[in-house]
Write a protein that holds these residues in place. Sequence first.
Motif, PDB file in Angstrom:
ATOM      1  N   ASP A  77       0.757  -1.293   0.077  1.00  0.00           N
ATOM      2  CA  ASP A  77      -0.042  -0.194   0.039  1.00  0.00           C
ATOM      3  C   ASP A  77       0.600   1.360   0.133  1.00  0.00           C
ATOM      4  OD1 ASP A  77       0.670   1.138   2.771  1.00  0.00           O
ATOM      5  OD2 ASP A  77      -1.018  -0.691   3.274  1.00  0.00           O
ATOM      6  N   SER A  78       0.089   2.369  -0.071  1.00  0.00           N
ATOM      7  CA  SER A  78       0.758   3.617  -0.357  1.00  0.00           C
ATOM      8  C   SER A  78       1.329   4.226   0.872  1.00  0.00           C
ATOM      9  CB  SER A  78       0.064   4.555  -0.809  1.00  0.00           C
ATOM     10  OG  SER A  78      -1.253   4.746   0.034  1.00  0.00           O
ATOM     11  N   THR A  79       1.187   3.581   1.883  1.00  0.00           N
ATOM     12  CA  THR A  79       2.174   3.785   3.219  1.00  0.00           C
ATOM     13  C   THR A  79       3.402   3.123   3.407  1.00  0.00           C
ATOM     14  OG1 THR A  79       1.308   1.797   4.653  1.00  0.00           O
ATOM     15  CG2 THR A  79      -0.194   3.828   4.663  1.00  0.00           C
ATOM     16  N   GLY A  80       3.529   2.461   2.264  1.00  0.00           N
ATOM     17  CA  GLY A  80       4.915   1.541   2.374  1.00  0.00           C
ATOM     18  C   GLY A  80       4.738   0.088   2.918  1.00  0.00           C
ATOM     19  N   ALA A  81       3.615  -0.126   3.507  1.00  0.00           N
ATOM     20  CA  ALA A  81       3.511  -1.439   4.023  1.00  0.00           C
ATOM     21  C   ALA A  81       3.576  -2.648   2.856  1.00  0.00           C
ATOM     22  CB  ALA A  81       2.236  -1.620   4.668  1.00  0.00           C
ATOM     23  N   VAL A  82       4.137  -3.522   3.126  1.00  0.00           N
ATOM     24  CA  VAL A  82       4.289  -4.817   2.299  1.00  0.00           C
ATOM     25  C   VAL A  82       4.097  -5.959   3.446  1.00  0.00           C
ATOM     26  CG1 VAL A  82       5.774  -6.127   0.861  1.00  0.00           C
ATOM     27  CG2 VAL A  82       6.243  -3.747   0.720  1.00  0.00           C
ATOM     28  N   GLN A  83       3.298  -6.797   3.267  1.00  0.00           N
ATOM     29  CA  GLN A  83       2.796  -7.507   4.005  1.00  0.00           C
ATOM     30  C   GLN A  83       2.281  -9.068   3.542  1.00  0.00           C
ATOM     31  OE1 GLN A  83       3.247  -7.670   7.688  1.00  0.00           O
ATOM     32  NE2 GLN A  83       2.630 -10.020   6.929  1.00  0.00           N
ATOM     33  N   ARG A  84       2.950 -10.000   3.681  1.00  0.00           N
ATOM     34  CA  ARG A  84       2.189 -11.515   3.126  1.00  0.00           C
ATOM     35  C   ARG A  84       1.174 -11.908   4.211  1.00  0.00           C
ATOM     36  NH1 ARG A  84       4.130 -16.305   0.504  1.00  0.00           N
ATOM     37  NH2 ARG A  84       3.043 -17.903   1.112  1.00  0.00           N
ATOM     38  N   ILE A  85      -0.071 -11.913   3.638  1.00  0.00           N
ATOM     39  CA  ILE A  85      -1.330 -12.294   4.259  1.00  0.00           C
ATOM     40  C   ILE A  85      -1.551 -13.725   3.971  1.00  0.00           C
ATOM     41  CG2 ILE A  85      -3.679 -12.014   4.479  1.00  0.00           C
ATOM     42  CD1 ILE A  85      -3.635  -9.182   3.245  1.00  0.00           C
ATOM     43  N   ALA A  86      -1.743 -14.422   5.539  1.00  0.00           N
ATOM     44  CA  ALA A  86      -1.587 -15.886   5.538  1.00  0.00           C
ATOM     45  C   ALA A  86      -2.867 -16.206   6.453  1.00  0.00           C
ATOM     46  CB  ALA A  86      -0.525 -16.562   6.274  1.00  0.00           C
ATOM     47  N   PRO A  87      -3.389 -17.336   6.134  1.00  0.00           N
ATOM     48  CA  PRO A  87      -4.824 -17.983   6.922  1.00  0.00           C
ATOM     49  C   PRO A  87      -4.589 -17.659   8.401  1.00  0.00           C
ATOM     50  CG  PRO A  87      -4.188 -19.409   5.388  1.00  0.00           C
ATOM     51  CD  PRO A  87      -3.178 -18.534   5.516  1.00  0.00           C
ATOM     52  N   GLY A  88      -5.528 -17.086   9.141  1.00  0.00           N
ATOM     53  CA  GLY A  88      -5.533 -17.027  10.569  1.00  0.00           C
ATOM     54  C   GLY A  88      -5.113 -15.507  10.954  1.00  0.00           C
ATOM     55  N   ALA A  89      -4.383 -14.700  10.200  1.00  0.00           N
ATOM     56  CA  ALA A  89      -4.113 -13.511  10.725  1.00  0.00           C
ATOM     57  C   ALA A  89      -5.083 -12.606  10.219  1.00  0.00           C
ATOM     58  CB  ALA A  89      -2.915 -13.350  10.133  1.00  0.00           C
ATOM     59  N   ILE A  90      -4.997 -11.462  11.052  1.00  0.00           N
ATOM     60  CA  ILE A  90      -6.133 -10.428  10.630  1.00  0.00           C
ATOM     61  C   ILE A  90      -5.416  -9.137  10.045  1.00  0.00           C
ATOM     62  CG2 ILE A  90      -7.186  -8.318  11.649  1.00  0.00           C
ATOM     63  CD1 ILE A  90      -9.076 -10.734  11.089  1.00  0.00           C
TER      64      ILE A  90
END
Length: 288
Positions: A77-90
Amino acid sequence: MQALELIAPREHDLGGGFRVRRLLPSAQRQAVGPFLFFDHFGPVTAGPDDNHDVRPHPHIGLATVTYLFEGALMHRDSTGAVQRIAPGAINWMTAGRGIVHSERTPDELRATVRRSHGLQLWVALPEAHEQDEPLFEHTPASAIPELRLGGATLRVLVGAAFGAASPVRALSPTLFVALDCSAGAALAVADAARERALYSVDAGFELDGVAVPPFTLAVLAPGSAPLLRTPAAARIALVGGAPLGQRFIVWNFVASRRERIIAAQEDWAAQRFPPVPGETEFIPLPAR
């Protein structure tokens, strides 16, 4: 029990068998608590030739909540966040005055056969927070409280219920619980929010003996605590919270005032939103 309000989905096939069921907003009601957008996608099996990427697009005035049962997504996203989204996480993204994000298949999975299944929800922001600074917050699955009750495993993803409280921060009273019910499970649904609804992603269930089909949002009567039974194993989402009032919703934009929607449309058309680092594509503004 008091009569249930049942909401059937509007289904769309986005190509390659990628099915999305939309429950909110509906003709019957715009929201349940602060939840004004409820999408259930998949399950779908994708191969190396399938491209289910979501290119960069904007949001204002809401928070997105992504929860996976299977698969993985790469969020940027435009805040600079890079995150792998995996099952069970929010994964909670507060758009505030404006954010842009993309959701893509992780590079290491593109050449594989893979499964994708999850929920994407939008939460309205209180009017006083609609212009907040955009923010992305990831809470790993290991940090979510989990308990066993009545033949079901409950994970309190957002808010507090059944004697457990989530560490996820929300800007208004919000409830989101994932129930993994065994066949024959039986438990009372906690009266943990002013408005509540239940949704099964795979099998039907019963509320005080009334059958609710899968892929149907069952809105509960305020103050009730119906007995939930699952004749077959079922994965069920409990969502709700305090209502925030009517909102304008146009494309990916949510606001308490129409003027904010119009300004956001003009800003996206002119590419005045902040960019997502490393991205060169974008989804154009639909015709108005």
